[in-house]
Write a protein that holds these residues in place. Structure first.
Motif, mmCIF file in Angstrom:
data_model
loop_
_atom_site.group_PDB
_atom_site.id
_atom_site.type_symbol
_atom_site.label_atom_id
_atom_site.label_comp_id
_atom_site.label_asym_id
_atom_site.label_seq_id
_atom_site.Cartn_x
_atom_site.Cartn_y
_atom_site.Cartn_z
ATOM 1 N N GLY A 174 1.185 -0.985 0.125
ATOM 2 C CA GLY A 174 -0.152 -0.100 -0.166
ATOM 3 C C GLY A 174 1.451 1.223 -0.274
ATOM 4 O O GLY A 174 0.608 2.708 0.015
ATOM 5 N N GLY A 175 2.067 1.431 -0.571
ATOM 6 C CA GLY A 175 2.610 2.598 -0.444
ATOM 7 C C GLY A 175 2.888 3.086 0.251
ATOM 8 O O GLY A 175 3.342 4.052 0.759
ATOM 9 N N LYS A 176 3.069 1.779 2.362
ATOM 10 C CA LYS A 176 3.502 2.533 3.224
ATOM 11 C C LYS A 176 4.936 3.450 3.430
ATOM 12 O O LYS A 176 5.194 4.219 3.987
ATOM 13 C CB LYS A 176 3.317 1.915 4.550
ATOM 14 C CG LYS A 176 1.528 1.283 4.282
ATOM 15 C CD LYS A 176 1.417 0.399 6.025
ATOM 16 C CE LYS A 176 0.090 0.182 5.444
ATOM 17 N NZ LYS A 176 -0.464 -0.419 4.234
ATOM 18 N N ALA A 177 5.964 2.660 3.032
ATOM 19 C CA ALA A 177 7.813 3.026 2.688
ATOM 20 C C ALA A 177 8.424 1.685 2.666
ATOM 21 O O ALA A 177 7.807 0.317 2.594
ATOM 22 C CB ALA A 177 7.673 2.784 4.883
ATOM 23 N N PHE A 178 9.258 2.066 3.128
ATOM 24 C CA PHE A 178 10.604 1.113 2.189
ATOM 25 C C PHE A 178 11.652 1.557 2.667
ATOM 26 O O PHE A 178 11.981 2.911 2.954
ATOM 27 C CB PHE A 178 11.136 1.480 0.570
ATOM 28 C CG PHE A 178 12.178 0.400 -0.357
ATOM 29 C CD1 PHE A 178 11.301 -0.933 -0.130
ATOM 30 C CD2 PHE A 178 13.273 1.472 -0.168
ATOM 31 C CE1 PHE A 178 12.823 -0.967 -1.079
ATOM 32 C CE2 PHE A 178 14.619 0.810 -0.550
ATOM 33 C CZ PHE A 178 14.557 -0.845 -0.795
ATOM 34 N N LEU A 179 12.539 0.408 3.441
ATOM 35 C CA LEU A 179 13.642 0.613 3.616
ATOM 36 C C LEU A 179 14.510 -0.583 3.010
ATOM 37 O O LEU A 179 14.339 -1.931 3.314
ATOM 38 C CB LEU A 179 13.208 0.134 5.137
ATOM 39 C CG LEU A 179 14.616 0.226 6.236
ATOM 40 C CD1 LEU A 179 15.155 1.639 6.256
ATOM 41 C CD2 LEU A 179 14.495 0.292 8.163
ATOM 42 N N GLY A 180 15.650 0.327 3.254
ATOM 43 C CA GLY A 180 16.363 -0.997 2.352
ATOM 44 C C GLY A 180 17.854 -0.698 2.593
ATOM 45 O O GLY A 180 18.439 0.330 2.801
ATOM 46 N N ALA A 214 18.005 -9.718 0.242
ATOM 47 C CA ALA A 214 18.236 -10.246 1.932
ATOM 48 C C ALA A 214 18.163 -9.017 2.640
ATOM 49 O O ALA A 214 17.904 -9.365 3.925
ATOM 50 C CB ALA A 214 18.905 -11.429 1.958
ATOM 51 N N ILE A 215 19.102 -8.004 1.955
ATOM 52 C CA ILE A 215 19.235 -6.717 3.106
ATOM 53 C C ILE A 215 17.600 -5.638 2.118
ATOM 54 O O ILE A 215 17.955 -5.004 2.557
ATOM 55 C CB ILE A 215 19.931 -6.381 3.154
ATOM 56 C CG1 ILE A 215 20.444 -6.274 1.703
ATOM 57 C CG2 ILE A 215 20.875 -7.557 3.498
ATOM 58 C CD1 ILE A 215 22.121 -6.006 1.368
ATOM 59 N N ASN A 216 17.037 -6.337 1.875
ATOM 60 C CA ASN A 216 16.192 -4.900 1.657
ATOM 61 C C ASN A 216 14.367 -5.340 1.425
ATOM 62 O O ASN A 216 13.767 -5.566 1.099
ATOM 63 C CB ASN A 216 15.965 -4.455 -0.338
ATOM 64 C CG ASN A 216 16.968 -4.043 -0.607
ATOM 65 O OD1 ASN A 216 17.263 -2.598 0.248
ATOM 66 N ND2 ASN A 216 18.509 -4.386 -1.213
#
Length: 389
Positions: A174-180, A214-216
């Protein structure tokens, strides 16, 4: 809490460098939001500090850098979010129906740089190897949802949904967040003597970005990609008229760039697709368009620089260009295969500050009429902050 830790880390880095007396400013990038003063004012800044370390190889660079990027941007994506098909009606693209959304983006980069050999150009390494890691955090918004801003944006069918991220993996959930996290490396050969009014020599650079799944997968959005990019640029000052004091009055410089890239992976996010897309590399077309695995482009510029305007390295500049490029292979994050040829000519009228920032206006004429990603007609325009190479 995360921001406090980042600030403390950078503070320790600065203090340690200051004690050693080898600290310096390091610039990364700036970005613009098209709906904030028509994109003429930077809304994203990426910069930091470096610390010179004891030389591993005599007379060569050995240092480390920490860069922080933060700001507000907008992305305009041109494919159907589920099928990945080119989202146009009757062959003529309706720009208003593109997926337009706003991004609060944060970057934290740590990198090590080591030089090898001495360039014939004074003060430069012949080869400069840079390796590092970048941590990226992004939040996605549809216009007025973000704080005090009320900026047009559409996230229809994605924001606050259960979107699976097939075509745009960073927007999953839902387009909340990305952390990678991304591993970066580049190697540059530098044989260019470059001033505001003259530019002679050759440089080449190979860039690699690797973001394994693995890290994304730390947030709803995810990514899995690898990208290689090769640049080769040659320059020759054709004519430089100077006055009695040796100051340049007008110069003509011919510059040619050859660029090739390959990008692959199970889930390539849009922030990786954008810089390598054929539409970004051939001026006059739109970033994120013609996003095939392979691209090869040639950019030819004739740069005409006027006299200095009193301050050091401040001068008007006109840039005439011819671009052509070919893209082929799988369209990223789909099973579709495409081949595309693009070409354009144009002019950039700019004011150059320190041979670094070029504020101005660009007019493009599209030699290949690819209407599916542009408004009808062959003339496009935009503001510029930098020369492309």
């Amino acid at each position: 809490m995360k921001k406090i830790l980042c600030i403390l880390l950078v503070f320790v880095f600065i203090v340690s460098g200051a004690i050693a007396g080898n600290i310096y400013y390091a610039f990364g990038d700036i970005g613009q939001h098209p709906d904030i003063l028509m994109g003429f004012f930077p809304s994203y800044a990426y910069m930091g500090v470096g610390v010179k370390l004891p030389e591993i190889i005599e007379n060569n660079t050995t240092d480390v850098q920490v860069l922080i990027g933060e700001g507000y941007l907008q992305r305009l994506l041109w494919q159907d979010k589920d099928s990945g098909e080119n989202n146009y009606d009757g062959g003529a693209w309706d720009k208003d129906s593109a997926l337009r959304y706003n991004v609060w983006t944060n970057d934290l980069t740590f990198r090590f740089r080591q030089g090898f050999g001495v360039s014939p150009v004074s003060g430069k390494d012949l080869l400069l190897l840079t390796t590092g890691v970048n941590l990226k955090y992004e939040r996605y918004y549809s216009g007025s949802e973000f704080g005090p801003f009320d900026i047009k944006g559409t996230m229809d069918g994605i924001i606050n949904s259960d979107y699976d991220g097939k075509i745009y993996p960073e927007l999953a959930g839902g387009g909340k967040a990305f952390l990678g996290t991304e591993i970066q490396a580049n190697l540059k050969l530098d044989l260019v003597k470059d001033t505001l009014h003259t530019n002679d020599g050759f440089w080449a650079r190979i860039d690699m970005k690797y973001g394994p799944k693995a890290i994304n997968t730390f947030a709803d959005g995810f990514a899995d990609y690898i990208s290689f990019n090769v640049n080769g640029v040659g320059a020759k000052t054709l004519y430089n008229l100077t006055n009695q004091n040796g100051e340049s009055l007008v110069s003509f410089i011919l510059i040619d760039r050859m660029n090739a890239s390959w990008t692959g992976g199970e889930s390539v996010p849009s922030f990786i697709q954008g810089p390598v897309s054929l539409g970004r590399k051939v001026r006059g077309f739109n970033t994120y368009t013609y996003n095939t695995e392979f691209t090869a482009v040639n950019n030819l510029d004739l740069r005409i620089t006027g006299p200095g305007l009193g301050l050091e390295k401040l001068a008007p500049r006109i840039n005439l260009f011819v671009d052509c490029g070919y893209g082929w292979g799988r369209v990223l994050n789909t099973d579709r295969v495409e081949k595309n040829f693009l070409a354009s000519v144009g002019v950039q009228v700019e004011m150059s500050f320190f041979d670094f920032i070029d504020l101005g206006y660009e007019i493009n004429y599209l030699l290949v009429d690819k209407e599916k990603y542009t408004q009808p007609g062959k003339i496009t325009t935009n503001f510029t902050f930098f020369l492309d190479f």
